[in-house]
Design an enzyme around this catalytic site. Structure first.
Site, PDB file in Angstrom:
ATOM      1  N   TYR A  53      15.188   4.241  13.737  1.00  0.00           N
ATOM      2  CA  TYR A  53      14.759   2.609  14.130  1.00  0.00           C
ATOM      3  C   TYR A  53      16.549   1.849  14.120  1.00  0.00           C
ATOM      4  CZ  TYR A  53      10.969   3.805  11.144  1.00  0.00           C
ATOM      5  OH  TYR A  53       8.997   4.478  10.533  1.00  0.00           O
ATOM      6  N   SER A 215       1.514   0.739   8.225  1.00  0.00           N
ATOM      7  CA  SER A 215       0.792  -0.084   7.923  1.00  0.00           C
ATOM      8  C   SER A 215       0.045  -0.419   7.317  1.00  0.00           C
ATOM      9  CB  SER A 215       0.429   0.494  10.088  1.00  0.00           C
ATOM     10  OG  SER A 215      -0.084  -0.749  10.073  1.00  0.00           O
ATOM     11  N   PRO A 216      -0.064  -0.584   6.411  1.00  0.00           N
ATOM     12  CA  PRO A 216      -1.120  -0.366   4.952  1.00  0.00           C
ATOM     13  C   PRO A 216      -2.120  -1.574   5.185  1.00  0.00           C
ATOM     14  CG  PRO A 216       0.967  -0.822   3.732  1.00  0.00           C
ATOM     15  CD  PRO A 216       1.294   0.004   5.004  1.00  0.00           C
ATOM     16  N   GLY A 220      -0.407  -7.035   9.332  1.00  0.00           N
ATOM     17  CA  GLY A 220      -0.689  -8.123   9.053  1.00  0.00           C
ATOM     18  C   GLY A 220      -1.949  -8.646   9.383  1.00  0.00           C
ATOM     19  N   LEU A 221      -3.365  -7.703  10.303  1.00  0.00           N
ATOM     20  CA  LEU A 221      -4.447  -7.900   9.986  1.00  0.00           C
ATOM     21  C   LEU A 221      -4.961  -8.397   8.727  1.00  0.00           C
ATOM     22  CD1 LEU A 221      -7.369  -8.532  11.972  1.00  0.00           C
ATOM     23  CD2 LEU A 221      -7.151  -6.283  11.236  1.00  0.00           C
ATOM     24  N   GLY A 224      -4.174 -11.736   5.134  1.00  0.00           N
ATOM     25  CA  GLY A 224      -5.208 -13.266   4.914  1.00  0.00           C
ATOM     26  C   GLY A 224      -4.791 -13.908   6.029  1.00  0.00           C
TER      27      GLY A 224
END
Length: 329
Positions: A53, A215-216, A220-221, A224
């Site tokens: 990272y 990636s819960p 970003g999908l 909202g």
């Protein structure tokens, strides 16, 4: 904050995991320290990072930011269950030197010492394999891990992005060697991506691994994105934008946002709360860039989704079902 055991271990961890991938590339050191202090104040004790990272020429930078935060004292290190990962090549772009990546005993030894130095600590609580290594025998990997445990450099080992069969193979090998085996699996899992339910999560539960979804919000999908686009002109980017280019996916996400708007629930909080209802899930990884995003994630822990909402979410984002029924009779 609520807590649970990490898989079959006696280790207690928070139901939210603080992901640090944005620290360095998107969030500067001072703001990263502020977010980590706020996470600790909120009761989050499980921090996740990786040696790569920082990305590009700055690989390792995120671990360094955690290290300078730990160095401030105040029991920061003692209060944190620290997880990092090994696999990726730590050379600069185009500078991939042999034996500086993957899971050979040599690279594991080299990588853990480098991570400890950047993190300014004497041990890593959960050392995770970032990906399967198709070239290194599992016996060799466990020999290296058991040595690190005996040296006190790590306490537990976990996997990330492993298929179900590899979880089984890795833990069966550990059993044969008298090793403790994997205690966690960090996998891609969210409402929009549920393939892990076929074999990865069942394998993890069978072998006593805690499941840590990354990636819960599906890039970003599930946060909202359409509402933000309409109200503030903030267009989706990255994976969310690619997904919304599909008419069927856009209609699916619109139905999701309409459902939650009807019930007065924030989409991002609902996506996290849904994961917390899933069998085997220890806690999702949240990667806030700001304090506001962290506060929203913490609210999700207290959010109780009704059976009506849960049923509707399953209709909008149906899961594949378990194996083999998902692809056979």
């Amino acid at each position: 904050m609520k807590y649970t055991q990490l898989g079959r271990t006696g280790l207690k961890v928070s139901r939210l995991v603080l992901g640090t991938m944005n620290f360095g590339p998107l969030t500067n050191e001072a703001d990263s320290h502020t977010i980590m202090d706020a996470a600790l104040d909120a009761g989050i004790n499980f921090f996740d990072t990786a040696n790569v990272y920082g990305w590009g020429e700055n690989k390792g930078r995120t671990e360094e930011i955690l290290g300078t935060w730990f160095a401030k004292g105040g029991d920061r290190r003692d209060k944190v269950v620290l997880a990092t990962k090994v696999y990726g090549n730590m050379g600069g772009d185009g500078d991939a030197w042999p034996n500086h990546d993957k899971l050979s005993a040599l690279n594991i030894r080299r990588a853990v010492d480098a991570s400890l130095k950047r993190l300014q600590t004497d041990h890593i609580d959960l050392y995770q394999f970032h990906h399967i290594d198709r070239d290194t025998p599992v016996d060799e990997i466990w020999q290296a891990i058991d040595t690190l445990i005996q040296q006190g450099k790590i306490i537990y080992a976990g996997s990330s992005n492993f298929p179900g069969w590899k979880i089984a193979q890795t833990n069966e090998t550990a059993h044969r060697l008298g090793s403790y085996g994997l205690v966690s699996e960090q996998c891609l899992y969210n409402l929009a991506e549920r393939r892990a339910e076929m074999e990865v999560i069942p394998a993890a539960r069978e072998y006593g691994l805690g499941v840590i979804p990354w990636s819960p919000l599906s890039g970003g999908l599930l946060g909202g994105v359409i509402k933000k686009e309409v109200q503030g002109g903030r267009r989706a980017s990255g994976r969310a934008a690619e997904a919304l280019a599909s008419t069927s996916t856009r209609a699916q996400v619109q139905s999701y946002e309409d459902l939650l708007d009807k019930h007065g629930i924030e989409p991002g909080e609902a996506a996290l709360a849904w994961l917390l209802t899933r069998p085997g899930v220890t806690g999702p990884i949240v990667g806030p860039r700001t304090l506001e995003q962290l506060e929203s994630a913490v609210r999700a822990v207290e959010l109780e989704l009704s059976e009506e909402v849960l049923s509707s979410l399953d209709e909008i984002f149906p899961g594949p079902g378990p194996a083999p029924e998902a692809f056979a009779w």
